[in-house]
Motif scaffolding. Sequence first.
Motif, PDB file in Angstrom:
ATOM      1  N   LEU A  44      28.198  45.935  23.941  1.00 48.24           N
ATOM      2  CA  LEU A  44      27.416  44.699  23.846  1.00 48.24           C
ATOM      3  C   LEU A  44      27.868  43.130  24.303  1.00 48.24           C
ATOM      4  N   ILE A  45      29.377  42.787  23.495  1.00 48.71           N
ATOM      5  CA  ILE A  45      29.509  41.713  24.278  1.00 48.71           C
ATOM      6  C   ILE A  45      30.751  41.091  25.195  1.00 48.71           C
ATOM      7  N   SER A  46      30.188  40.231  25.946  1.00 50.92           N
ATOM      8  CA  SER A  46      30.861  39.958  27.108  1.00 50.92           C
ATOM      9  C   SER A  46      31.421  38.355  26.541  1.00 50.92           C
ATOM     10  N   THR A  47      32.166  38.442  27.730  1.00 53.19           N
ATOM     11  CA  THR A  47      33.458  36.881  27.354  1.00 53.19           C
ATOM     12  C   THR A  47      34.347  36.410  28.808  1.00 53.19           C
ATOM     13  N   PRO A  48      33.707  35.131  29.444  1.00 50.63           N
ATOM     14  CA  PRO A  48      34.076  34.420  30.056  1.00 50.63           C
ATOM     15  C   PRO A  48      36.085  34.402  30.233  1.00 50.63           C
ATOM     16  N   ILE A  49      36.726  34.475  31.256  1.00 52.79           N
ATOM     17  CA  ILE A  49      38.098  35.132  32.016  1.00 52.79           C
ATOM     18  C   ILE A  49      38.243  33.686  33.154  1.00 52.79           C
ATOM     19  N   LYS A  50      38.843  33.360  32.846  1.00 55.55           N
ATOM     20  CA  LYS A  50      38.646  32.003  33.648  1.00 55.55           C
ATOM     21  C   LYS A  50      40.460  31.438  33.830  1.00 55.55           C
ATOM     22  N   GLY A  51      40.766  30.850  35.245  1.00 56.36           N
ATOM     23  CA  GLY A  51      42.324  30.419  35.903  1.00 56.36           C
ATOM     24  C   GLY A  51      42.377  30.180  36.396  1.00 56.36           C
ATOM     25  N   THR A  52      43.962  29.838  36.899  1.00 58.73           N
ATOM     26  CA  THR A  52      44.345  30.095  38.580  1.00 58.73           C
ATOM     27  C   THR A  52      46.004  30.306  38.170  1.00 58.73           C
ATOM     28  N   VAL A  53      45.886  30.700  40.300  1.00 56.48           N
ATOM     29  CA  VAL A  53      47.124  31.288  40.109  1.00 56.48           C
ATOM     30  C   VAL A  53      48.160  30.889  41.277  1.00 56.48           C
ATOM     31  N   GLU A  54      48.778  29.634  40.706  1.00 56.18           N
ATOM     32  CA  GLU A  54      49.260  29.062  41.741  1.00 56.18           C
ATOM     33  C   GLU A  54      50.070  29.349  42.896  1.00 56.18           C
ATOM     34  N   VAL A  55      50.604  30.182  44.081  1.00 57.03           N
ATOM     35  CA  VAL A  55      51.848  30.676  44.596  1.00 57.03           C
ATOM     36  C   VAL A  55      52.075  29.680  45.665  1.00 57.03           C
ATOM     37  N   THR A  56      53.762  29.544  45.271  1.00 56.30           N
ATOM     38  CA  THR A  56      54.495  28.773  45.255  1.00 56.30           C
ATOM     39  C   THR A  56      55.579  29.879  46.460  1.00 56.30           C
ATOM     40  N   ASP A  57      56.300  28.983  47.570  1.00 57.19           N
ATOM     41  CA  ASP A  57      57.457  29.874  48.118  1.00 57.19           C
ATOM     42  C   ASP A  57      58.530  30.541  47.320  1.00 57.19           C
ATOM     43  N   ARG A  58      58.951  30.389  45.914  1.00 57.10           N
ATOM     44  CA  ARG A  58      59.320  31.296  45.070  1.00 57.10           C
ATOM     45  C   ARG A  58      58.506  32.198  43.909  1.00 57.10           C
ATOM     46  N   GLY A  59      57.659  31.918  44.072  1.00 55.13           N
ATOM     47  CA  GLY A  59      56.400  32.446  42.459  1.00 55.13           C
ATOM     48  C   GLY A  59      55.111  32.482  42.705  1.00 55.13           C
ATOM     49  N   LEU A  60      54.933  33.211  41.487  1.00 58.10           N
ATOM     50  CA  LEU A  60      53.351  32.945  40.706  1.00 58.10           C
ATOM     51  C   LEU A  60      53.636  32.138  39.683  1.00 58.10           C
ATOM     52  N   THR A  61      52.641  30.951  39.633  1.00 56.76           N
ATOM     53  CA  THR A  61      52.227  31.300  38.435  1.00 56.76           C
ATOM     54  C   THR A  61      50.715  30.794  37.567  1.00 56.76           C
ATOM     55  N   ILE A  62      50.889  32.018  36.613  1.00 56.46           N
ATOM     56  CA  ILE A  62      49.198  32.822  36.520  1.00 56.46           C
ATOM     57  C   ILE A  62      48.857  31.900  34.509  1.00 56.46           C
ATOM     58  N   ASP A  63      47.263  31.306  35.016  1.00 57.03           N
ATOM     59  CA  ASP A  63      47.452  30.684  34.200  1.00 57.03           C
ATOM     60  C   ASP A  63      46.336  31.058  33.881  1.00 57.03           C
ATOM     61  N   VAL A  64      45.803  31.696  32.572  1.00 55.73           N
ATOM     62  CA  VAL A  64      44.213  32.591  32.262  1.00 55.73           C
ATOM     63  C   VAL A  64      43.982  31.915  30.899  1.00 55.73           C
ATOM     64  N   ASP A  65      42.965  31.774  30.684  1.00 48.41           N
ATOM     65  CA  ASP A  65      41.839  31.479  29.253  1.00 48.41           C
ATOM     66  C   ASP A  65      41.235  32.874  29.021  1.00 48.41           C
ATOM     67  N   LEU A  66      41.941  34.236  27.876  1.00 50.32           N
ATOM     68  CA  LEU A  66      41.381  35.698  27.879  1.00 50.32           C
ATOM     69  C   LEU A  66      40.246  34.796  27.116  1.00 50.32           C
ATOM     70  N   GLY A  67      39.226  34.099  26.569  1.00 48.65           N
ATOM     71  CA  GLY A  67      38.088  34.312  25.948  1.00 48.65           C
ATOM     72  C   GLY A  67      38.472  34.647  24.764  1.00 48.65           C
ATOM     73  N   ILE A  68      37.528  35.303  24.311  1.00 47.73           N
ATOM     74  CA  ILE A  68      37.640  35.769  22.940  1.00 47.73           C
ATOM     75  C   ILE A  68      38.184  37.009  23.224  1.00 47.73           C
TER      76      ILE A  68
END
Length: 91
Positions: A44-68
């Motif tokens: 019965l529980i739901s929570t938003p998850i939001k974030g960004t994935v930044e792509v560069t020539d050398r890698g990825l940067t993932i920033d995630v807000d997992l909420g609850i």
Amino acid sequence: MQSVDRSFNDLFQGISVIPLRLVQEHKSWQGSTLTFALTAKMGLISTPIKGTVEVTDRGLTIDVDLGILERLIPAKKAQEVISQHVRGLLK
């Protein structure tokens, strides 16, 4: 960027230590940054998850807000599991 876009739907599947169903609500690119919003549902529980994935020539940067979920999954564990999962998807 194409690899991230293709594998985005699989990105968060199977990474949780608890059973979740993820529903994609929003995904858009602005330059080399993917902005996303999901809803994680567990019973019965739901929570938003939001974030960004930044792509560069050398890698990825993932920033995630997992909420609850941040209260249920230790941040260090979530970081380890997501990092391993991303490496597997992009090989």
